[in-house]
Motif scaffolding. Structure first.
Motif, PDB file in Angstrom:
ATOM      1  N   GLU A 135     -10.737   4.654   3.942  1.00 56.31           N
ATOM      2  CA  GLU A 135     -10.411   5.625   4.100  1.00 56.31           C
ATOM      3  C   GLU A 135     -10.790   7.037   3.026  1.00 56.31           C
ATOM      4  O   GLU A 135     -11.129   8.553   3.272  1.00 56.31           O
ATOM      5  CB  GLU A 135      -9.445   5.646   4.788  1.00 56.31           C
ATOM      6  N   ARG A 136     -10.089   6.965   1.842  1.00 56.49           N
ATOM      7  CA  ARG A 136      -9.662   7.882   0.823  1.00 56.49           C
ATOM      8  C   ARG A 136     -10.928   8.359   0.346  1.00 56.49           C
ATOM      9  O   ARG A 136     -11.782   8.907  -0.536  1.00 56.49           O
ATOM     10  CB  ARG A 136      -8.373   7.694  -0.605  1.00 56.49           C
ATOM     11  N   CYS A 141       1.085  -0.961   0.553  1.00 59.35           N
ATOM     12  CA  CYS A 141      -0.164   0.357  -0.258  1.00 59.35           C
ATOM     13  C   CYS A 141       1.048   1.288  -0.251  1.00 59.35           C
ATOM     14  O   CYS A 141       2.159   1.096   0.995  1.00 59.35           O
ATOM     15  CB  CYS A 141      -0.842  -0.289   1.430  1.00 59.35           C
ATOM     16  N   THR A 142       0.761   1.419  -0.836  1.00 64.05           N
ATOM     17  CA  THR A 142       1.023   3.526  -1.208  1.00 64.05           C
ATOM     18  C   THR A 142       1.201   4.163   0.213  1.00 64.05           C
ATOM     19  O   THR A 142       1.565   5.445   0.176  1.00 64.05           O
ATOM     20  CB  THR A 142       0.916   3.841  -2.167  1.00 64.05           C
ATOM     21  N   ALA A 155      -3.698  -1.725  -8.434  1.00 65.79           N
ATOM     22  CA  ALA A 155      -4.051  -1.226  -6.814  1.00 65.79           C
ATOM     23  C   ALA A 155      -3.016  -0.782  -6.283  1.00 65.79           C
ATOM     24  O   ALA A 155      -1.922  -0.837  -6.066  1.00 65.79           O
ATOM     25  CB  ALA A 155      -4.663  -2.725  -6.212  1.00 65.79           C
ATOM     26  N   THR A 156      -3.431   0.567  -5.589  1.00 65.98           N
ATOM     27  CA  THR A 156      -2.126   1.103  -5.413  1.00 65.98           C
ATOM     28  C   THR A 156      -2.826   1.337  -3.301  1.00 65.98           C
ATOM     29  O   THR A 156      -1.067   1.658  -2.861  1.00 65.98           O
ATOM     30  CB  THR A 156      -1.537   2.500  -5.672  1.00 65.98           C
ATOM     31  N   HIS A 157      -3.283   1.183  -3.042  1.00 66.21           N
ATOM     32  CA  HIS A 157      -3.763   0.230  -1.673  1.00 66.21           C
ATOM     33  C   HIS A 157      -4.811  -0.507  -0.909  1.00 66.21           C
ATOM     34  O   HIS A 157      -4.982  -0.621  -1.844  1.00 66.21           O
ATOM     35  CB  HIS A 157      -4.786   1.833  -1.067  1.00 66.21           C
ATOM     36  N   CYS A 158      -4.577  -0.499  -0.283  1.00 67.01           N
ATOM     37  CA  CYS A 158      -5.134  -1.841   0.409  1.00 67.01           C
ATOM     38  C   CYS A 158      -6.373  -1.197   0.672  1.00 67.01           C
ATOM     39  O   CYS A 158      -6.949  -0.499   1.012  1.00 67.01           O
ATOM     40  CB  CYS A 158      -4.594  -2.271   1.865  1.00 67.01           C
ATOM     41  N   CYS A 210      -0.136   3.020   3.957  1.00 71.86           N
ATOM     42  CA  CYS A 210       0.242   2.694   5.380  1.00 71.86           C
ATOM     43  C   CYS A 210       2.029   1.652   5.069  1.00 71.86           C
ATOM     44  O   CYS A 210       2.156   0.899   5.884  1.00 71.86           O
ATOM     45  CB  CYS A 210      -0.639   2.026   5.535  1.00 71.86           C
ATOM     46  N   GLY A 211       1.617   1.431   3.766  1.00 72.89           N
ATOM     47  CA  GLY A 211       2.901   0.059   3.856  1.00 72.89           C
ATOM     48  C   GLY A 211       2.835  -1.090   3.929  1.00 72.89           C
ATOM     49  O   GLY A 211       3.330  -1.767   3.603  1.00 72.89           O
ATOM     50  N   THR A 212       1.402  -0.986   4.257  1.00 71.00           N
ATOM     51  CA  THR A 212       1.535  -2.525   4.399  1.00 71.00           C
ATOM     52  C   THR A 212       0.717  -3.469   2.666  1.00 71.00           C
ATOM     53  O   THR A 212       0.705  -3.051   1.499  1.00 71.00           O
ATOM     54  CB  THR A 212      -0.291  -3.151   5.170  1.00 71.00           C
ATOM     55  N   PRO A 213       0.706  -4.894   2.893  1.00 71.24           N
ATOM     56  CA  PRO A 213       0.600  -5.882   1.781  1.00 71.24           C
ATOM     57  C   PRO A 213      -0.757  -5.421   1.356  1.00 71.24           C
ATOM     58  O   PRO A 213      -1.511  -6.370   1.661  1.00 71.24           O
ATOM     59  CB  PRO A 213       0.835  -6.877   2.264  1.00 71.24           C
ATOM     60  N   ILE A 214      -1.031  -5.717   0.096  1.00 67.54           N
ATOM     61  CA  ILE A 214      -2.417  -5.317  -0.538  1.00 67.54           C
ATOM     62  C   ILE A 214      -3.029  -6.972  -0.495  1.00 67.54           C
ATOM     63  O   ILE A 214      -1.415  -7.520  -1.283  1.00 67.54           O
ATOM     64  CB  ILE A 214      -2.232  -4.881  -1.731  1.00 67.54           C
ATOM     65  N   ASP A 215      -4.079  -7.347  -0.002  1.00 66.20           N
ATOM     66  CA  ASP A 215      -4.382  -8.022  -0.185  1.00 66.20           C
ATOM     67  C   ASP A 215      -4.812  -8.902  -2.008  1.00 66.20           C
ATOM     68  O   ASP A 215      -4.338  -8.088  -3.034  1.00 66.20           O
ATOM     69  CB  ASP A 215      -6.342  -8.614  -0.090  1.00 66.20           C
TER      70      ASP A 215
END
Length: 109
Positions: free
Chosen positions: A106-107, A79-80, A97-100, A82-87
């Motif tokens: 949230e966006r 995720c760009t 996809a750039t975000h989890c 939070c840095g967590t892996p995207i499912d």
């Protein structure tokens, strides 16, 4: 998650298809208008649809290029925000996809 080389190959293949689509659309848009005014009206409506296709293709091309850049930099699938892996299922459905899911919610997406 799939093999990163396979993901990259799929993204490059999609990029090639989109580039061909944009080239076809640009060719259709550069064709001269018919002399008949009724026919011109139809052609202009077609141009609006072609413009929409071209905008969508251009946006997807940008997203794919960014995904390839993230792959090359070693950040693909993170995720760009939070840095967590995207499912993996999300990436399978939306390889650009750039975000989890949590950050996308949230966006407002």
């Amino acid at each position: 998650m799939h093999n990163l080389a396979e993901i990259r190959a799929d993204l490059v293949a999609r990029l090639d298809r989109l580039a061909a689509q944009v080239e076809r659309v640009e060719g259709e848009q550069s064709a001269p208008l018919d002399d008949d005014s009724a026919e011109q009206a139809i052609e202009r409506e077609d141009d609006e649809a072609l413009d929409a296709q071209q905008r969508a293709a251009a946006a997807e091309i940008i997203a794919i290029r960014h995904a390839i850049a993230r792959l090359d930099a070693g950040y693909y699938g993170l995720c760009t925000s939070c840095g967590t892996p995207i499912d993996a299922a999300r990436l399978a459905a939306l390889p650009t996809a750039t975000h989890c899911i949590a950050c996308e919610r949230e966006r407002g997406g």
